[in-house]
Each structure stands twice: as C-alpha cells, then as structure tokens.
Design an enzyme around this catalytic site. Structure first.
Site, PDB file in Angstrom:
ATOM      1  N   GLU A 126     -22.304  -3.810  56.986  1.00  0.00           N
ATOM      2  CA  GLU A 126     -21.945  -5.227  56.896  1.00  0.00           C
ATOM      3  C   GLU A 126     -20.805  -5.315  55.896  1.00  0.00           C
ATOM      4  OE1 GLU A 126     -23.444  -9.222  54.791  1.00  0.00           O
ATOM      5  OE2 GLU A 126     -25.042  -8.058  55.726  1.00  0.00           O
TER       6      GLU A 126
ATOM      7  N   CYS B 299     -22.090 -13.362  51.289  1.00  0.00           N
ATOM      8  CA  CYS B 299     -21.335 -12.870  52.439  1.00  0.00           C
ATOM      9  C   CYS B 299     -21.184 -13.942  53.511  1.00  0.00           C
ATOM     10  CB  CYS B 299     -21.996 -11.633  53.023  1.00  0.00           C
ATOM     11  SG  CYS B 299     -23.745 -11.864  53.419  1.00  0.00           S
TER      12      CYS B 299
END
Length: 480
Positions: A226, A263
C-alpha cells in the site's frame, strides 16, 4: 540497530519450521491463537500506549483506540477462520460419462509459508507488528517475520515480544512471530528464499524498491504494497448549495486528522467555480492546528512537498491554520485546466495537513482533470438527487477501491466487505489490506485429483465439508 544476516537467517528458518504446523492447524486452534494475541494487546494497553506516545506523539486517546482496532482485527480474523468460506472449498465428483471423462477434483486455498510484513509509521499498532497484514497472514496459516519501523522501535520490540509469547503459550509453534530491524535487514528479508510473500504499508519510493526486489528474485514472490494515494473528492454545485457549511467542516476535519498523515486523507477536492465553497473552507482552516509529524523524514519532506505545489503558477493559498511544532494546516486552490495540463506537479501526494481545492467551470473541465488522477484508495462524490453524476462516478470508480457518497474517507471500517486498496500507485495488487478478504493475499489454490480420502487435507474430506460452506458440482452448499 540492524539485525545481522546470521540472526535474520535463523529467524526465517524458525518461521519455515513453524509453517507446516500453522498450515495443518485446525480452525479451533488457529482461532484460539489469534484471540490469544488480541487478549495480550488488550491486557497491556496502558504499557504499550505509553511507549507509543513517547515514540510517535500521537496522543493516548488516538493510540488507545488504535490498540482496540488492532485487537479487534485479530478477533475478526479468528471468526473468519472459524466460518471457513475463505478456503473456497470446491468439489467436482468424478463423472465417467462426461466429455471428456471427469476425474474427482477437490480444491481449496492453502497457506503460502513464511510471510514478511513491513510496519507502517502512521499506524504503530493497526498497520505494524500485530496489525492487519500480520493478522491476515496468521489467519491464513502462515508464520510472520515483521520488519520493525524505525519510527517506533521500542514499541515494535515490546509488541513482538508480547504477541510471540502469547502465541506460544496458546499452543502455537516457536517461530510463529519474530521481528527484524534495519533497512538492510528489510531488503534481505524480502529476498530470503524461504519467504513466500510480503506485505507493506509506506511510501511509493520505499514500496517500489521492495516490490522490485521481490519481483527480481530468482523465484519472484507476491508483494502486497500500500503506497501513495491522493483520494479525490468531487463536490457538485447542488451539494454546496444544500450542505456547503457541513461539507467544509467535514473536509477540514478530515484533511487535518492525525496532522494529515492518514493514507486516506482527501488530498484533492474538485469544487464548482462560483459556488463559494473555497470561502467556506477558508473560514474554518484558521482554527485547525498543526502538530508534530511522525518521523524526521516526514518532517523534512512536508515543506518540500508543500513548496512543490505552491510554486505552481496556478496555485494560491486559501487559508492556513495554527502552527504547532513548525507545522500548520494549509488549504490551497488551483483550477481543473491546470491539473489536466500538469498532473505530475499538482497531483503528487503531499503527506501532511494540506489539501488542494480544484475549481472546475464545467463538467468537461472536471472530467478532463479527473482523467489524469492516478489510482487511489478512495474516491468521494458529494452530489444531490437532482444531479446526474453517472459519468463522473464512472471516472471515480475506475480510480479507487472504495467510493464514498457520504462522509469523508479518513475512517476505514474493519469489516467483511471493506476494500482498502486501489489501482497503482495506491497498491501493487487488486487485494484489500483491511477487512476479512485481506486473508486472500496469503493463500494459494491447490487441487487434489482422485486422492484417497485419508490423504486429503482434513477440510476437504466429506465429514468436514458437511460443516463448512463449499461448492459441489457447481452448487453452493451451506452447512445446516
């Protein structure tokens, strides 16, 4: 501190020795091991939060909640293991009359072997030593070797010590969970021939480097990274008219949450020209506070990333918040045509409390700019029933793994249906790193043809299938 090559090799060999035991473990045993790990985190929450706050300065309230999320993830995966559908058990009975004749085939998903997990800086519990990657890898039946993040080394060591001990005391084998430290050790870990997959949460540059190492091995392994995400938001004129004040308040709260180090922070927000939404945002940003950033590297990078945006000729400052520890929230403004012309500049992620408002004059301007937006974890559409956002929605869903129609993306529910992953550079795969189906990353398909029942894995035998969801001859069969 860096783990020596000899120590790393010994750690990985211990994980490899534990792997067959994890792979063959019963659902009851494996679920019990996961719950033991959850219990030890909850039992030591005060100690762990104190260490985490010293190293990350995220605050006890935020960190206490994150421990609860982390233990909750472990318990969710215990339930996933017991429920059994993650195995995708499938049987086709032999049929000599079929053309061509069909043998008996029984298929399941099985564990890969030792998994490397790289801890994240911004979630020292939920995406670190005992976080989602570790929980899902263990649930799939794999031992885990964690590379500690340099931003919270003492917390990493203590968490690993507690969880490894809890696993072994619950009956799991030695080598079930271990920790290595240092960048060189991380590089060596992903290249170790006994490591079968890796999970990562972090920067595009760091993740890409590890991805290339994993892919460049003589035996390439899956690397579930990620990486970067700007999480585009589109607000229509009707939405501003109907609930502009609430939307402005929600945006400011979202892009400053955790000092902008989530994020899923809404980094680029497309707003209708002439609707006055930038003024609503400007009225709220001055009350927002900055704060310490997580690491020296992030602290050094934030001013440079901000300057990269501000130096574009189209960009102006809408408002700034209260400076704390040298960091203040900032809302910037540009236009859709500039974004379409210079996406490499204006659509680069800036990790910290900044968001870029992008005015669009028409749907064509909006779509031209949206078509340049890179892959993201999330996309958000705030529209009203009178709007016709079908084409806009199509562009958004092509670029994200989760599309929101209310609220803001900085909340990620840990559920069976969650999707936390998106097209590159958000992630390196199509899989989620949050939620029940994160387990799929650390499993591989395996079929048995005409196998004697005594040699089948226990879950593929008829007596076990009677208690588990499976598919037989194309028909879904659910346990009574």
């Amino acid at each position: 501190m860096t783990t020596s090559p000899a120590d790393l090799d010994a750690i990985v060999h211990a994980a490899a020795a534990a792997a067959p035991i994890w792979r063959r473990s019963s659902a009851t045993d494996r679920a019990g091991w996961l719950r033991a790990a959850a219990d030890v985190l909850d039992a030591h929450v005060a100690e762990l939060v104190a260490i985490a706050d010293e190293e990350t300065r995220l605050g006890t309230a935020r960190l206490t909640g994150e421990v609860a999320r982390t233990s909750g993830q472990l318990r969710l995966f215990a339930a996933v293991v017991e429920e059994g559908s993650y195995l995708e058990l499938t049987v086709d009975d032999a049929d000599a009359s079929a053309t061509p004749p069909r043998p008996e085939l029984r298929r399941l998903l099985t564990a890969l072997g030792p998994v490397a997990v790289f801890s994240a800086s911004n979630f020292p519990f939920a995406f670190s030593v005992a976080g989602g990657d570790t929980a899902s890898a263990l649930a799939a039946g794999n031992p885990v070797v964690v590379k500690a993040h340099s931003g919270h080394p003492r917390l990493s060591a203590r968490t690993a010590e507690l969880v490894a001990t809890a696993l072994e005391e619950a009956g799991a084998p030695t080598g079930s969970l271990a920790l290595v430290e240092g960048r060189e050790a991380g590089n060596a870990l992903v290249q170790h021939p006994l490591i079968r997959a890796a999970g990562f949460t972090g920067s595009v540059s760091g993740g890409r480097a590890l991805f290339d190492l994993a892919s460049g091995r003589p035996d390439p392994i899956p690397f579930y990274g990620e990486l970067g995400s700007i999480n585009p938001v589109v607000i229509t004129e009707a939405a501003v008219a109907a609930r502009g004040e609430a939307l402005a308040q929600g945006l400011v709260g979202s892009f400053t949450l955790g000092v902008g180090q989530f994020c899923t922070k809404p980094g680029v927000v497309f707003i209708p020209a002439g609707a006055g939404f930038e003024d609503l945002v400007a009225a709220r940003v001055p009350a927002a506070s900055g704060g310490p950033l997580l690491t020296e590297r992030i602290t050094d990078a934030f001013p440079a990333g901000l300057a990269h945006l501000e130096n574009d000729s189209s960009v102006t400052v809408v408002a700034q918040g209260v400076e704390v520890d040298g960091v203040r929230p900032v809302a910037l403004l540009t236009d859709a045509r500039a974004v379409a012309e210079r996406p490499d500049t204006l659509l680069e992620e800036c990790f910290g409390p900044v968001t870029l408002l992008v005015r669009y004059d028409s749907t064509d301007d909006l779509h031209a700019a949206l078509s340049r937006v890179p892959g993201s974890l999330t996309a958000t559409l705030h529209a009203e029933s009178a709007d016709d956002p079908a084409e806009t929605l199509e562009l958004l869903q092509e670029r994200a793994g989760r599309v929101l129609f209310a609220g803001w993306p900085t909340g990620v529910a840990v559920t069976w249906s969650q999707q936390h992953g998106g097209p590159w550079p958000a992630t390196t795969s199509l899989h989620t790193s949050v939620g029940a189906s994160a387990i799929r990353r650390f499993l591989r398909p395996l079929a048995f043809q005409d196998a004697p029942p005594s040699l089948l894995p226990e879950t593929l035998r008829d007596e076990a299938l009677a208690r588990l969801p499976h598919r037989r001859n194309g028909e879904l069969v659910l346990p009574a």
